[in-house]
Design an enzyme around this catalytic site. Sequence first.
Site, mmCIF file in Angstrom:
data_model
loop_
_atom_site.group_PDB
_atom_site.id
_atom_site.type_symbol
_atom_site.label_atom_id
_atom_site.label_comp_id
_atom_site.label_asym_id
_atom_site.label_seq_id
_atom_site.Cartn_x
_atom_site.Cartn_y
_atom_site.Cartn_z
ATOM 1 N N GLU A 27 22.235 -18.140 21.874
ATOM 2 C CA GLU A 27 22.161 -18.069 23.333
ATOM 3 C C GLU A 27 21.339 -19.246 23.869
ATOM 4 O OE1 GLU A 27 20.725 -14.295 24.795
ATOM 5 O OE2 GLU A 27 21.189 -14.838 26.877
ATOM 6 N N ASN A 174 28.685 -9.374 29.485
ATOM 7 C CA ASN A 174 27.654 -8.911 28.551
ATOM 8 C C ASN A 174 26.742 -7.910 29.262
ATOM 9 O OD1 ASN A 174 25.633 -9.229 26.201
ATOM 10 N ND2 ASN A 174 24.390 -9.834 27.965
ATOM 11 N N GLU A 175 26.379 -6.851 28.588
ATOM 12 C CA GLU A 175 25.440 -5.852 29.133
ATOM 13 C C GLU A 175 25.684 -5.638 30.630
ATOM 14 O OE1 GLU A 175 21.371 -6.545 27.807
ATOM 15 O OE2 GLU A 175 21.953 -6.125 25.744
ATOM 16 N N TYR A 250 18.692 -2.766 19.230
ATOM 17 C CA TYR A 250 17.575 -3.516 18.669
ATOM 18 C C TYR A 250 16.591 -2.563 17.991
ATOM 19 C CZ TYR A 250 19.044 -7.788 21.010
ATOM 20 O OH TYR A 250 19.746 -8.902 21.383
ATOM 21 N N GLU A 306 24.947 -7.445 19.231
ATOM 22 C CA GLU A 306 23.516 -7.763 19.243
ATOM 23 C C GLU A 306 22.778 -6.700 18.444
ATOM 24 O OE1 GLU A 306 21.679 -8.758 23.002
ATOM 25 O OE2 GLU A 306 23.498 -9.804 23.670
ATOM 26 N N GLN A 355 18.765 -13.417 16.890
ATOM 27 C CA GLN A 355 19.775 -14.444 17.015
ATOM 28 C C GLN A 355 19.619 -15.389 15.826
ATOM 29 O OE1 GLN A 355 19.913 -16.176 20.937
ATOM 30 N NE2 GLN A 355 19.855 -14.190 21.962
HETATM 31 O O1 AHR Z 1 19.226 -11.308 22.626
HETATM 32 C C1 AHR Z 1 18.405 -11.363 23.749
HETATM 33 C C2 AHR Z 1 18.966 -10.585 24.923
HETATM 34 O O2 AHR Z 1 18.987 -9.219 24.627
HETATM 35 C C3 AHR Z 1 20.376 -10.880 25.328
HETATM 36 O O3 AHR Z 1 20.477 -11.994 26.151
HETATM 37 C C4 AHR Z 1 20.778 -9.643 26.057
HETATM 38 O O4 AHR Z 1 22.165 -9.408 25.992
HETATM 39 C C5 AHR Z 1 19.956 -8.559 25.397
HETATM 40 O O5 AHR Z 1 19.338 -7.753 26.312
#
Ligand code: AHR
Length: 507
Positions: A27, A174-175, A250, A306, A355
């Site tokens: 990103e 995205n999101e 996450y 992600e 990432q």
């Molecule tokens: O990976 C960092 C961020 O986490 C991304 O930009 C977003 O999609 C997520 O909230």
Amino acid sequence: MSSTRIVIDLDLPGGTISRHLYGHFAEHLGRSIYGGFFVGEDSEIANEAGIRLDVVEALRELAIPNLRWPGGCFADDYHWRDGVGPRESRPRMVNSHWGDIVEDNSFGTHEFMRLCELLGADAYVNGNVGSGTVREMSEWIEYLTRADDSPMAVLRRENGRDEPWRVPFFGIGNEAWGCGGNMRAEAYADLARQYATYVRDHGENRVYRIAAGANVDDLDWTEALMKALGCLGCDGQGSSPYQAVSLHYYTMTGPWERKGSATDFDEDEWYLALSRAFRIEQLLTRHSTVMDRHDPRKRVGLVLDEWGTWWDVEPGTNPGFLYQQNTLRDALVASVHFDAFHRHADRLVMANIAQTVNVLQAMLLTDPETGALVRTPTFHVFAMNVGHHDARALDAHVVDGDTRFVDGRDLPLISASASTKDDVALVSLSNLDVSEARMVVLDLRGRSIEGWSARLLTAESTAAHNVPGEPDQVAPVDFDGVRRHERGLQIELPAHSYATVSIQLGV
Ligand code: AHR
């Protein structure tokens, strides 16, 4: 020493573990692109067209199958036309999500596609729904993939690229529930149908369109996206505007304001992180169950685009740059995820760690002053698992495994998965116990064992990590702790370690 038995039927291979489960993510965030992948042609760091060659060389060791770009949250602020044409005349923009800094668009579509070519990776381009138009998205795929003299193909040629590129994966925003537009699920689902319709297949290029999916356990979001697809296959064609829905998860041990240090953690935080990592199994099961109700034939893919650890940034670094260190704990978070991915490979078609360079659970960290590059413990797990790419999954049943009660549930202390390809079985074994080694007996059935080799990743301390000057504090070594056993093989797995055993199979 306690012992754990793992039963594997070597002669009953299941579905294929797509190599795309080992995908990546770059990103425009912190030092991921600028300073990480891209240093510009004038840099003293060896580069091709501004792309760091040491980064390319390291990532080629991972055979990275695909790379997602330009975001993340950045994707829904990004206007691709600003990133093509002569660099000096590219407009600037504000990267409002990540540090509120000015982005000069010097890394754009051509630079990204060149990066993919150097890596030998498929492009996963993420389009802008939040602040972009249908026309903009439609013209981007035309620019990227069309061969004739269409307006966008002509523009691409004017910008120096004659041949169209291949773009197999395209994200529809995205999101969308958050940074991608703060939408309600049904509203986004309608937009996803609309935008995806205009992401056309040009020439030979076939696009796999991925709708922006749920956050963690938001099953209603997945339900809405699946419902919006209607009756899959009722038209006899099996066509749908998007072919996959995504999911983000996450691993964190605290709230956003206090996520905890990447390197300074105690035993409880070690186990808590690994227990949170194990949660991926439950999430994949639950989202898959929702999808099964609408799509029992599994035509629509689940894409975890992600995942990974999210700690507090390293002291003294920009809080908007998400730069964090990476220890043996991160390595085991990764190995536990991969074991779950292998078990869900029938529905989970792709996954992208967040990432790749200098951001969150990265493979590579670069020093902003000297440019020195280190491979992280997580890098090594990806490297040790390359043999699982496109192999056929083998069920690995952990019997009599010890557990520890953490965060309201039993955390298995041994995690395992296996696959087979070309008469070789690859077994992945993680010992999550902080202090105790474990004897693991592989109860191997159905085929004979002709030989084996093994690799081990561990370190003295659970917080061990790699830095310039000491780049191999955590690095895999050949492992001689594997012996024949009446049931197959036995392995003395050290505390807090990850091992892969590669077994040559006979009849
Ligand atoms: O990976 C960092 C961020 O986490 C991304 O930009 C977003 O999609 C997520 O909230």
